[in-house]
Design a protein around this motif. Structure first.
Motif, PDB file in Angstrom:
ATOM      1  N   PRO A   1       0.357  26.300 -18.307  1.00  0.00           N
ATOM      2  CA  PRO A   1       0.697  27.585 -17.869  1.00  0.00           C
ATOM      3  C   PRO A   1       2.273  27.833 -16.996  1.00  0.00           C
ATOM      4  CG  PRO A   1      -1.527  27.281 -17.475  1.00  0.00           C
ATOM      5  CD  PRO A   1      -0.806  25.953 -17.765  1.00  0.00           C
ATOM      6  N   PHE A   2       2.262  26.656 -16.051  1.00  0.00           N
ATOM      7  CA  PHE A   2       3.305  26.665 -15.128  1.00  0.00           C
ATOM      8  C   PHE A   2       4.710  26.216 -15.995  1.00  0.00           C
ATOM      9  CE2 PHE A   2      -0.159  25.547 -12.650  1.00  0.00           C
ATOM     10  CZ  PHE A   2       0.024  26.351 -11.622  1.00  0.00           C
TER      11      PHE A   2
ATOM     12  N   ILE B   1       5.755  29.398 -17.862  1.00  0.00           N
ATOM     13  CA  ILE B   1       6.323  30.407 -17.117  1.00  0.00           C
ATOM     14  C   ILE B   1       7.921  30.022 -16.696  1.00  0.00           C
ATOM     15  CG2 ILE B   1       6.671  31.279 -14.638  1.00  0.00           C
ATOM     16  CD1 ILE B   1       3.386  30.770 -14.468  1.00  0.00           C
ATOM     17  N   ILE B   2       8.162  28.768 -16.700  1.00  0.00           N
ATOM     18  CA  ILE B   2       9.444  28.377 -16.533  1.00  0.00           C
ATOM     19  C   ILE B   2      10.466  28.387 -17.538  1.00  0.00           C
ATOM     20  CG2 ILE B   2      10.988  26.237 -16.195  1.00  0.00           C
ATOM     21  CD1 ILE B   2       8.603  24.974 -14.363  1.00  0.00           C
TER      22      ILE B   2
ATOM     23  N   PHE C   1      -0.969  21.913 -16.457  1.00  0.00           N
ATOM     24  CA  PHE C   1       0.374  22.352 -16.108  1.00  0.00           C
ATOM     25  C   PHE C   1       0.777  23.073 -17.167  1.00  0.00           C
ATOM     26  CE2 PHE C   1      -0.284  18.259 -14.038  1.00  0.00           C
ATOM     27  CZ  PHE C   1       0.110  18.586 -12.795  1.00  0.00           C
TER      28      PHE C   1
ATOM     29  N   LEU D   1       2.354  34.112  -7.374  1.00  0.00           N
ATOM     30  CA  LEU D   1       1.865  33.072  -8.121  1.00  0.00           C
ATOM     31  C   LEU D   1       0.780  33.570  -9.167  1.00  0.00           C
ATOM     32  CD1 LEU D   1       0.896  30.990  -4.940  1.00  0.00           C
ATOM     33  CD2 LEU D   1       2.631  30.624  -6.596  1.00  0.00           C
TER      34      LEU D   1
ATOM     35  N   LEU E   1       0.671  33.525 -13.840  1.00  0.00           N
ATOM     36  CA  LEU E   1      -0.329  32.654 -14.322  1.00  0.00           C
ATOM     37  C   LEU E   1      -1.538  33.151 -15.123  1.00  0.00           C
ATOM     38  CD1 LEU E   1      -0.883  30.289 -11.366  1.00  0.00           C
ATOM     39  CD2 LEU E   1       0.057  29.784 -13.673  1.00  0.00           C
TER      40      LEU E   1
END
Length: 469
Positions: free
Chosen positions: A230-231, A234-235, A228, A63, A67
């Motif tokens: 950074p998430f 990452i995706i 949201f 996690l 991040l």
């Protein structure tokens, strides 16, 4: 047209200073390798519980590192820089957790502090990998990553040798919850090293400021950023990931599963293979001492036997520290020596050789019955550990765009922690049902998995340097 970043060559001592902070981070990691599982045992944990009690490492790494990578890529402070704020924050919390850890009175208190410690380590470690790409030109990056490998060896060496030396010369009775007094000294030393070494690197190493165009992009990204973002990044990064990173993931699946098995089961193996103490003996001895402390009648011969058994357990912990310290001494001395081999034979071929050597060395451990002879395979593991901490990054670094270096270093760490997560969830079952609850079989399996990792490296195809232009 974008203005190309100018990255100057650095001297040996400049590269040294920028990586000193890795020493403190790795001292903490060394204590996690060697001391945390014995502490769990001192507090009453069984061998099959160790994988699940180590769940903090893979979960926090999964996690936090990506991040932090995504956030640090979009960070710039004229005073603190891009990566250095995360070094400091991680080191501060790491120091606090290390100081408190030996005061754990229950298994679950120790497990909770391990979660904090792992989260802090990951916060500090991820930006350090990206720092190499930020500060060094491509032709110095192998040297930079291997310098980090040197400090990996130095930090973990001090952690493990401190356990051996303090146990041998400053040993004492258990002070709290079954944890020996000498364990406290190692954790207190780690608490100091963590913050002091990172502070040195922060003080001595300026970061390269972004170009005007990069600053505009950072401001624009900040204005449009949400919780949201950074998430999502990452995706997207995983979806667009260079092929060589997918190839590295297959290597890491075997390599890091094997390492977690080794770190968890080397002490249980030594208790039996070198000192003849089974887990049943250890539990029975602990029960005798608990009964005696609570005022119950215990035969003098049983009490003497129990004290002897638990002394052997402490000696096994010290032997683990000596062994892990030995392989990290080798890592420290051979880390930079691998650089000319990587230039002559390629980083890929050097990495393959080191993984095969490591696998063969680990497979011999359960068959060596001498506490000094068992140090010989640690040479192989030390060479392999030096390669693991540097060469994979130099192999894939040219394929990673500068603007996404932080996030992709975090994604690489996901490739590390996912195998660890799989190991923590699966190996307790495998250990009991397929390996006969035998720590020696677990260690042999770890060696086989290293050989499989080396085989996977054959299929990696290093690419050319990728520019952001």
């Amino acid at each position: 047209m974008k203005v190309k970043r100018i990255i100057p060559h650095l001297s040996f001592w400049q590269i040294w200073n920028m990586n000193v902070g890795f020493f403190g981070i790795q001292y903490s990691f060394g204590l996690q390798q060697t001391a945390v599982n014995p502490i769990y045992s001192f507090l009453g944990a069984h061998a099959e519980q160790l994988p699940i009690l180590n769940l903090a490492g893979p979960i926090t790494g999964l996690l936090i590192q990506p991040l932090i990578g995504a956030i640090s890529d979009k960070t710039w402070s004229p005073k603190w820089g891009r990566r250095k704020p995360f070094f400091l924050l991680g080191a501060l919390f790491c120091s606090i957790a290390l100081f408190l850890f030996p005061f754990s009175s229950t298994i679950w208190m120790a497990a909770g502090l391990l979660w904090i410690l792992d989260a802090a380590n990951n916060t500090a470690m991820e930006p350090y990998r990206a720092f190499i790409g930020d500060k060094l030109p491509e032709d110095q990056q192998t040297f930079g990553f291997q310098m980090q490998s040197l400090f990996v060896g130095a930090g973990i060496t001090l952690a493990n040798l401190s356990l051996f030396v303090f146990q041998k010369y400053l040993g004492g009775n258990s002070a709290n919850g079954g944890i020996p007094v000498w364990v406290y000294y190692s954790f207190f030393l780690g608490s100091f090293c963590s913050i002091a070494s990172v502070a040195w690197s922060v003080y001595k190493t300026p970061e390269i400021p972004p170009t005007e165009e990069e600053l505009k992009e950072l401001r624009k990204a900040k204005e449009s950023s949400t919780f949201f973002t950074p998430f999502i990044e990452i995706i997207i990064a995983i979806r667009e990931m260079p092929k060589i990173l997918w190839q590295l993931a297959s290597v890491y699946l075997f390599q890091w599963y094997a390492l977690f098995v080794y770190w968890q089961f080397i002490t249980p193996m030594l208790k039996w293979s070198l000192y003849g103490v089974s887990e049943a003996d250890e539990m029975k001895a602990s029960q005798f001492l608990e009964n005696a402390k609570s005022g119950m009648s215990v035969a003098a011969s049983d009490l003497t036997w129990a004290k002897s058994v638990l002394h052997q357990v402490e000696v096994a912990v010290g032997q683990t520290g000596l062994m892990n310290g030995s392989y990290n001494i080798v890592t420290m001395f051979c880390a930079l020596l691998l650089v000319p081999f990587a230039k002559k034979f390629s980083s890929k071929n050097t990495y393959i050789f080191c993984l095969f050597l490591t696998g063969l060395g680990i497979m011999t451990l359960p068959f060596i019955k001498n506490e000094y002879g068992i140090l010989i395979p640690m040479v192989a593991l030390g060479i392999g550990w030096a390669s693991m901490m540097g060469l994979p990054y130099s192999i894939v670094s040219p394929s990673i765009p500068h603007s996404k270096r932080g996030i992709y270093m975090g994604v690489i760490n996901m490739m590390i922690v996912i195998p660890m997560l799989i190991q923590t969830l699966s190996f307790g079952f495998i250990f009991n049902n397929f390996l006969g609850a035998d720590p020696s079989s677990a260690i042999v399996l770890a060696g086989v998995l290293f050989l499989a990792a080396g085989g996977c490296v054959f299929f990696m195809k290093p690419g050319r340097h990728v520019n952001d232009e």
